[in-house]
Write a protein that holds these residues in place. Structure first.
Motif, PDB file in Angstrom:
ATOM      1  N   LYS A 125       0.875  -1.129  -0.082  1.00 42.30           N
ATOM      2  CA  LYS A 125      -0.085   0.093  -0.211  1.00 42.30           C
ATOM      3  C   LYS A 125       0.756   1.199  -0.009  1.00 42.30           C
ATOM      4  CE  LYS A 125      -3.955  -2.172   2.081  1.00 42.30           C
ATOM      5  NZ  LYS A 125      -4.816  -2.166   3.430  1.00 42.30           N
ATOM      6  N   GLY A 126       2.028   1.159   0.602  1.00 41.71           N
ATOM      7  CA  GLY A 126       2.986   2.240   0.745  1.00 41.71           C
ATOM      8  C   GLY A 126       3.423   2.771  -0.550  1.00 41.71           C
ATOM      9  N   MET A 127       3.659   1.564  -1.317  1.00 42.37           N
ATOM     10  CA  MET A 127       4.334   1.824  -2.723  1.00 42.37           C
ATOM     11  C   MET A 127       3.184   2.283  -3.589  1.00 42.37           C
ATOM     12  SD  MET A 127       7.432   1.328  -2.728  1.00 42.37           S
ATOM     13  CE  MET A 127       7.248   2.100  -1.331  1.00 42.37           C
ATOM     14  N   GLN A 128       1.796   1.983  -3.452  1.00 41.82           N
ATOM     15  CA  GLN A 128       0.902   2.429  -4.295  1.00 41.82           C
ATOM     16  C   GLN A 128       0.485   4.042  -3.871  1.00 41.82           C
ATOM     17  OE1 GLN A 128      -2.041  -0.436  -3.067  1.00 41.82           O
ATOM     18  NE2 GLN A 128      -1.563  -1.853  -4.719  1.00 41.82           N
ATOM     19  N   ALA A 129       0.736   4.337  -2.728  1.00 41.21           N
ATOM     20  CA  ALA A 129       0.732   5.645  -2.381  1.00 41.21           C
ATOM     21  C   ALA A 129       1.584   6.721  -2.772  1.00 41.21           C
ATOM     22  CB  ALA A 129       0.914   5.904  -0.841  1.00 41.21           C
ATOM     23  N   VAL A 130       2.936   6.105  -3.029  1.00 41.00           N
ATOM     24  CA  VAL A 130       3.946   6.870  -3.604  1.00 41.00           C
ATOM     25  C   VAL A 130       3.750   7.079  -5.069  1.00 41.00           C
ATOM     26  CG1 VAL A 130       6.321   6.645  -4.610  1.00 41.00           C
ATOM     27  CG2 VAL A 130       5.878   5.724  -2.237  1.00 41.00           C
ATOM     28  N   VAL A 131       3.007   6.283  -5.908  1.00 38.24           N
ATOM     29  CA  VAL A 131       2.689   6.529  -7.220  1.00 38.24           C
ATOM     30  C   VAL A 131       1.573   7.628  -7.213  1.00 38.24           C
ATOM     31  CG1 VAL A 131       1.631   5.537  -9.160  1.00 38.24           C
ATOM     32  CG2 VAL A 131       3.119   4.212  -7.968  1.00 38.24           C
ATOM     33  N   GLY A 132       0.549   7.558  -6.627  1.00 36.89           N
ATOM     34  CA  GLY A 132      -0.422   8.466  -6.600  1.00 36.89           C
ATOM     35  C   GLY A 132      -0.920   8.962  -8.140  1.00 36.89           C
ATOM     36  N   THR A 133      -0.845  10.206  -8.331  1.00 38.30           N
ATOM     37  CA  THR A 133      -0.998  10.618  -9.770  1.00 38.30           C
ATOM     38  C   THR A 133       0.118  11.448 -10.021  1.00 38.30           C
ATOM     39  OG1 THR A 133      -1.996  12.645  -8.730  1.00 38.30           O
ATOM     40  CG2 THR A 133      -3.493  11.132  -9.369  1.00 38.30           C
ATOM     41  N   GLU A 134       1.204  11.389  -9.696  1.00 38.01           N
ATOM     42  CA  GLU A 134       2.301  12.084  -9.802  1.00 38.01           C
ATOM     43  C   GLU A 134       3.066  11.545 -11.488  1.00 38.01           C
ATOM     44  OE1 GLU A 134       6.997  13.028  -8.483  1.00 38.01           O
ATOM     45  OE2 GLU A 134       5.456  12.189  -6.965  1.00 38.01           O
ATOM     46  N   VAL A 135       3.514  12.514 -12.362  1.00 37.86           N
ATOM     47  CA  VAL A 135       4.052  12.167 -13.163  1.00 37.86           C
ATOM     48  C   VAL A 135       5.717  12.054 -12.983  1.00 37.86           C
ATOM     49  CG1 VAL A 135       4.568  12.552 -15.798  1.00 37.86           C
ATOM     50  CG2 VAL A 135       2.395  12.948 -14.835  1.00 37.86           C
ATOM     51  N   PHE A 136       6.447  11.058 -13.281  1.00 38.72           N
ATOM     52  CA  PHE A 136       7.958  10.833 -12.973  1.00 38.72           C
ATOM     53  C   PHE A 136       8.567  10.934 -14.300  1.00 38.72           C
ATOM     54  CE2 PHE A 136       5.890   8.444  -9.643  1.00 38.72           C
ATOM     55  CZ  PHE A 136       6.599   8.725  -8.531  1.00 38.72           C
ATOM     56  N   PRO A 137       9.627  11.910 -14.303  1.00 41.10           N
ATOM     57  CA  PRO A 137      10.430  12.212 -15.492  1.00 41.10           C
ATOM     58  C   PRO A 137      11.114  11.058 -16.007  1.00 41.10           C
ATOM     59  CG  PRO A 137      11.740  13.208 -13.347  1.00 41.10           C
ATOM     60  CD  PRO A 137      10.052  12.494 -12.854  1.00 41.10           C
ATOM     61  N   SER A 138      11.616  10.117 -15.323  1.00 47.00           N
ATOM     62  CA  SER A 138      12.240   9.097 -15.941  1.00 47.00           C
ATOM     63  C   SER A 138      12.002   7.786 -14.763  1.00 47.00           C
ATOM     64  CB  SER A 138      13.720   9.223 -15.965  1.00 47.00           C
ATOM     65  OG  SER A 138      14.285   9.495 -14.672  1.00 47.00           O
ATOM     66  N   LEU A 139      12.552   6.644 -15.180  1.00 47.23           N
ATOM     67  CA  LEU A 139      12.322   5.206 -14.573  1.00 47.23           C
ATOM     68  C   LEU A 139      13.374   5.765 -13.292  1.00 47.23           C
ATOM     69  CD1 LEU A 139      11.536   2.369 -14.043  1.00 47.23           C
ATOM     70  CD2 LEU A 139      13.424   1.636 -15.484  1.00 47.23           C
ATOM     71  N   GLU A 140      14.575   6.103 -13.351  1.00 43.81           N
ATOM     72  CA  GLU A 140      15.421   6.396 -12.273  1.00 43.81           C
ATOM     73  C   GLU A 140      14.850   7.248 -11.316  1.00 43.81           C
ATOM     74  OE1 GLU A 140      18.225   5.975 -16.107  1.00 43.81           O
ATOM     75  OE2 GLU A 140      15.937   6.495 -15.749  1.00 43.81           O
ATOM     76  N   ARG A 141      14.034   8.227 -11.571  1.00 41.34           N
ATOM     77  CA  ARG A 141      13.620   9.008 -10.492  1.00 41.34           C
ATOM     78  C   ARG A 141      12.283   8.464  -9.758  1.00 41.34           C
ATOM     79  NH1 ARG A 141      14.322  14.754 -10.991  1.00 41.34           N
ATOM     80  NH2 ARG A 141      12.943  14.824  -9.210  1.00 41.34           N
ATOM     81  N   PHE A 142      11.824   7.393 -10.611  1.00 39.59           N
ATOM     82  CA  PHE A 142      10.590   6.737  -9.737  1.00 39.59           C
ATOM     83  C   PHE A 142      11.589   5.874  -8.564  1.00 39.59           C
ATOM     84  CE2 PHE A 142       8.329   2.756  -9.805  1.00 39.59           C
ATOM     85  CZ  PHE A 142       7.086   3.155  -9.022  1.00 39.59           C
ATOM     86  N   ALA A 143      12.592   4.987  -9.267  1.00 38.04           N
ATOM     87  CA  ALA A 143      13.438   4.235  -8.142  1.00 38.04           C
ATOM     88  C   ALA A 143      14.024   5.309  -7.036  1.00 38.04           C
ATOM     89  CB  ALA A 143      14.321   3.664  -8.997  1.00 38.04           C
ATOM     90  N   ASP A 144      14.402   6.350  -7.184  1.00 42.28           N
ATOM     91  CA  ASP A 144      14.791   7.062  -6.022  1.00 42.28           C
ATOM     92  C   ASP A 144      13.717   7.434  -5.156  1.00 42.28           C
ATOM     93  OD1 ASP A 144      17.250   7.182  -7.572  1.00 42.28           O
ATOM     94  OD2 ASP A 144      16.875   9.407  -8.200  1.00 42.28           O
ATOM     95  N   ARG A 145      12.310   7.569  -5.821  1.00 37.12           N
ATOM     96  CA  ARG A 145      11.371   7.786  -4.765  1.00 37.12           C
ATOM     97  C   ARG A 145      10.960   6.528  -3.880  1.00 37.12           C
ATOM     98  NH1 ARG A 145       7.097  11.234  -4.845  1.00 37.12           N
ATOM     99  NH2 ARG A 145       8.730  12.743  -5.592  1.00 37.12           N
ATOM    100  N   VAL A 146      11.060   5.417  -4.608  1.00 33.74           N
ATOM    101  CA  VAL A 146      10.974   4.228  -3.761  1.00 33.74           C
ATOM    102  C   VAL A 146      12.012   4.072  -2.894  1.00 33.74           C
ATOM    103  CG1 VAL A 146      11.053   1.599  -3.958  1.00 33.74           C
ATOM    104  CG2 VAL A 146       9.769   3.034  -5.840  1.00 33.74           C
ATOM    105  N   CYS A 147      13.254   4.238  -3.143  1.00 30.38           N
ATOM    106  CA  CYS A 147      14.173   4.196  -2.055  1.00 30.38           C
ATOM    107  C   CYS A 147      14.224   5.150  -0.995  1.00 30.38           C
ATOM    108  CB  CYS A 147      15.650   4.391  -2.907  1.00 30.38           C
ATOM    109  SG  CYS A 147      16.218   3.061  -3.742  1.00 30.38           S
ATOM    110  N   ASP A 148      13.633   6.552  -1.132  1.00 34.53           N
ATOM    111  CA  ASP A 148      13.584   7.542  -0.192  1.00 34.53           C
ATOM    112  C   ASP A 148      11.982   6.782   0.709  1.00 34.53           C
ATOM    113  OD1 ASP A 148      15.107   8.730  -1.190  1.00 34.53           O
ATOM    114  OD2 ASP A 148      13.612  10.191  -2.325  1.00 34.53           O
TER     115      ASP A 148
END
Length: 861
Positions: free
Chosen positions: A65-88
């Motif tokens: 659920k935490g990962m699904q909350a990370v996604v939300g409605t945000e548009v990520f500029p790249s796969l790398e930035r999404f991975a950074d958010r997951v690590c955060d």
């Protein structure tokens, strides 16, 4: 208690994420697409297992659920930035676990493949990742591949899987769409006989596109149709950028004209990796330290290096190609002895090798070489003819001593310890390694060579400073009636005539004075049309008179040229250049003892002052100013000690490598200089001196001052040329290369002044200016090289003298000058060159400029 090896994983969590970079095609506005995320936690589960208590367990549902909350409605500029958010998210919610790995796949991102993805392992809650891995899954193309006739008629399916590991911090997000297309095109256009060749070519394409020197790629290429009863036949290769910056091993085996020998990149662009494709790479890479302090120290080390890669070396009956290939060398240093101080100074250096010998076999081979050169048993840390030690071997840790003896540092006789237990305390080992592999992490220390050397130099010490040395061989070679059998497999190594010193400028020694000396090169043009002294010294008597006067007034080397490089100079055939230069060299050498060092007093017992001058002249160092390998080779055999090449081995054409002839010329010139073991001056030029003055491609380096573009061009263009000459099989010894920034060649007046006033920055230990799109600047490839600067009587000095005062108040209206009227202007430029740390200044009027050098050295030395 042992550390936990337990893991908790969540596999293939399906999410929907919006990416600004689209999927198979760019999308505007971005639209959601499927993403599959897997997590792996290092987590000790023994307490949860023993108590069966949920309080000690990880709530998988909360994590999802935490990962699904990370996604939300945000548009990520790249796969790398999404991975950074997951690590955060992990760092804030699961700080108690020691490490965390996330693997993210975008299954609908590729046009030709199954998925593009990223994998990051994050150690500890406060630590940053040290690297990240991006991957392409099952990119499918079709190739003509195979050795059978039917395989050469129709293409067959080829499946490619690729991972790319790059160091943190990342330079920029991966342009996966463009890279996938490059990979697909490579497969579709390939016509290789072997899967191995295709896999290596795909690796080259990937590393070329990534443009990150720290990157490592693993490429798996499979043929699903290869074997009827098997799913596929597959080859896996691992490559880094260095693998494609060295030449083929076949070209290193004393080939004289093979086009596979590495050639330099074009002077105006980055190296093309296709020019550096390597075949038959030996599987292991090792660093070997060399030292000598008995006999002809320089010749002993060169002999050992040649024996290292001699074909048919006696290794358990081996008679085939070399088992060791030298691919890089350090600068050379003279150092005071450590531990046992009552002995001569050492010459120290290091080399990088590739080898298929295992560590113990390599050590045995090195000991055989020591014996062949002439080393005899001595006391520990005592004098030696030559000493070779394995400092590193890949990244392994090895200690052949019994377990009970491994706490000591000095019981190494007959044993092998990698890394060497005293490497962190030895400047004479760390400095040569820093020249070649500054970022190498020394096993067990967790620190790079650069960090270890910097730390060592911050310690207070009374040890004398190390300094770099350049040996000059003696030619003509003395007659050799008989050679030991062990040395019959290598070309004769010339004896040493003398050597020059220059200070260490990278990571300088704290509080220890660096010895510094500026050497004078006298300019002897035996031509009828040189810009300054044409037809003045183009006969043997007049040439001998000039050489005598130059040596008498303090010249350390005489540079003899037979081809004028002034603008619009007449073409000179190689035969004509040869007949101008070689007889003068022979005449100088024939006048007296050829082994007299010009820096030493005239030998006692000389019959007359004139005879003394002739003897001293006969022993003077001689450089041959030529860009032709045929002239250079004959001139050295006649008695020259150095090659001064205005083209930096590339020949007269520019851009370099414009043709196969240019590549072959580079190959041959490099081989000649390497075989002769002579110093080589490599100058920055762009063809004819008066052409190609546009440095707009380097405007990014100019900044607000409007200066810096020409300096950056010299660093980049000459740096790439010298790197190609030094690194790889058959490369020049780094300690034999001298840098010339090329005053007066392809530069405007302001460009020449820019180079002269800030020449020290050309070889400074600071990175190049970052170009647009680069998150980190590149290393200056000219770090630490000695410089020769030649401003003497050049036309840019005449242009300065011709300018009137800008406001008319100074009373100077400007005047035109002939070349021979610019000696006082030259003096100002020479003083600046000394202040900028030039090791050599090239002049015409030795008597006046020797005074300038002496006073300038007193001011700034």
């Amino acid at each position: 208690m042992k550390s936990s090896s337990d893991f908790i994983r969540v596999n293939d969590l399906a999410l929907t994420v919006s990416f600004a970079d689209g999927s198979r095609w760019p999308a505007n506005p971005p639209h959601p697409q499927p993403v599959v995320v897997s997590f792996s936690f290092a987590h000790d589960v023994r307490t949860a297992a023993a108590t069966d208590d949920l309080a000690h367990s990880v709530n998988y549902s909360t994590l999802a659920k935490g990962m699904q909350a990370v996604v939300g409605t945000e548009v990520f500029p790249s796969l790398e930035r999404f991975a950074d958010r997951v690590c955060d998210v992990y760092a804030s919610q699961y700080a108690q676990v020691p490490s965390f790995t996330v693997r993210i796949r975008r299954p609908q991102a590729l046009l030709y493949g199954a998925a593009f993805g990223i994998e990051i392992t994050k150690p500890g809650s406060d630590a940053r990742p040290s690297e990240e891995k991006l991957f392409f899954e099952d990119v499918v193309g079709h190739s003509l591949i195979g050795i059978h006739p039917h395989e050469r008629q129709r293409k067959q399916r080829v499946r490619v899987n690729i991972s790319i590991t790059r160091r943190w911090p990342r330079q920029q997000p991966m342009d996966f769409r463009t890279l996938e297309q490059k990979i697909f095109d490579c497969v579709e256009e390939a016509t290789f006989l072997t899967v191995e060749a295709l896999a290596s070519e795909v690796a080259r394409v990937v590393l070329d596109a990534v443009n990150d020197e720290t990157a490592i790629t693993v490429v798996r290429v499979s043929k699903p149709s290869a074997i009827i009863n098997a799913a596929s036949a597959e080859v896996e290769v691992s490559r880094d950028s260095f693998d494609f910056k060295v030449a083929s091993r076949a070209a290193s085996a004393n080939s004289t004209d093979s086009p596979a020998t590495p050639a330099p990149p074009p002077a105006s662009a980055s190296p093309s990796p296709s020019l550096y494709t390597r075949v038959d790479v030996l599987p292991h890479r090792a660093a070997i330290a060399l030292g000598a302090n008995i006999g002809d120290r320089f010749a002993n080390i060169e002999t050992a290096l040649r024996l290292l890669e001699a074909p048919g070396a006696d290794l358990d009956g081996w008679t085939g190609p070399p088992r060791v290939i030298v691919i890089d060398t350090s600068f050379m240093y003279e150092t005071a002895p450590m531990y046992v101080e009552d002995q001569p100074k050492f010459i120290n250096c290091a080399c990088m090798v590739e080898t298929d010998l295992e560590p113990r076999a390599l050590l045995s081979f090195l000991k055989d070489i020591e014996n062949a050169v002439g080393r005899t048993v001595s006391y520990r840390n005592g004098p030696r003819v030559v000493d070779l030690d394995i400092v590193s071997y890949d990244s392994i840790v090895l200690d052949t001593r019994p377990e009970s003896a491994r706490s000591l540092l000095d019981n190494l006789a007959g044993e092998l310890v990698i890394p060497h237990p005293r490497v962190t305390e030895r400047e004479f080992v760390l400095r040569p390694l820093y020249d070649m592999i500054p970022e190498y992490i020394v096993p067990l220390t967790g620190r790079s060579i650069e960090e270890l050397l910097t730390t060592l130099m911050l310690q207070d010490t009374d040890e004398p400073a190390m300094y770099k040395v350049i040996p000059f061989p003696r030619y003509p070679l003395p007659s050799i009636s008989e050679r030991p059998a062990q040395l019959s497999k290598i070309n004769p190594v010339p004896p040493t005539a003398t050597f020059w010193t220059h200070p260490v400028t990278s990571i300088p020694s704290k509080g220890r004075p660096q010895p510094r000396r500026t050497y004078l090169m006298a300019t002897l043009n035996v031509t009828p049309d040189s810009f300054s002294d044409g037809s003045t010294h183009n006969t043997i008597p007049t040439a001998l008179n000039y050489a005598t006067a130059a040596v008498t007034h303090g010249a350390h080397i005489v540079d003899i040229g037979g081809y004028s490089t002034r603008p619009n100079a007449a073409y000179v055939a190689p035969e004509e250049e040869f007949t101008r230069v070689v007889p003068v060299i022979q005449a100088i050498r024939s006048e007296g003892a050829a082994n007299t060092d010009p820096l030493t007093p005239v030998p006692p017992g000389t019959s007359s002052p004139l005879a003394a001058l002739r003897t001293r002249r006969a022993g003077a160092l001689i450089s041959v100013d030529t860009f032709r390998w045929e002239v250079a080779e004959e001139a050295v055999h006649a008695g020259a000690n150095c090659i001064n090449d205005i083209s930096a081995l590339a020949g007269p054409t520019w851009p370099a490598l414009a043709s196969a002839d240019a590549r072959a010329h580079f190959s041959k010139m490099r081989q000649v200089a390497r075989d002769l073991a002579v110093p080589v001056v490599m100058m920055h030029s762009r063809g004819p001196a008066g052409e190609n003055k546009d440095y707009g491609a380097y405007a990014y380096a100019a900044g607000g001052r409007g200066r810096g573009a020409v300096l950056e061009a010299v660093r980049v263009e000459l740096g790439e040329r010298i790197d190609a000459a030094v690194r790889g099989p058959g490369g020049l010894r780094r300690w034999l290369v001298i840098v010339d920034p090329g005053l007066g060649f392809s530069k405007t007046l302001e460009g020449n002044l820019e180079v002269l006033r800030d020449a020290a920055s050309i070889v400074a230990d600071r990175p190049l200016v970052a170009r647009e799109g680069e998150s980190e600047p590149r290393r200056n490839l000219l770090v630490g090289y000695p410089q020769l600067i030649g401003p003497s009587r050049k036309s840019f000095l005449g242009a300065v003298l011709q300018r009137a005062d800008a406001d008319g108040t100074g009373g100077y209206e400007g005047r035109e000058t002939r070349a021979d009227e610019r000696d006082w202007a030259t003096a100002a430029a020479v003083g600046c060159a000394v202040q900028q740390g030039a090791m050599v200044v090239r002049v015409h009027d030795v008597q006046r400029q020797a005074d300038v050098v002496r006073v300038s050295s007193a001011l700034w030395g």
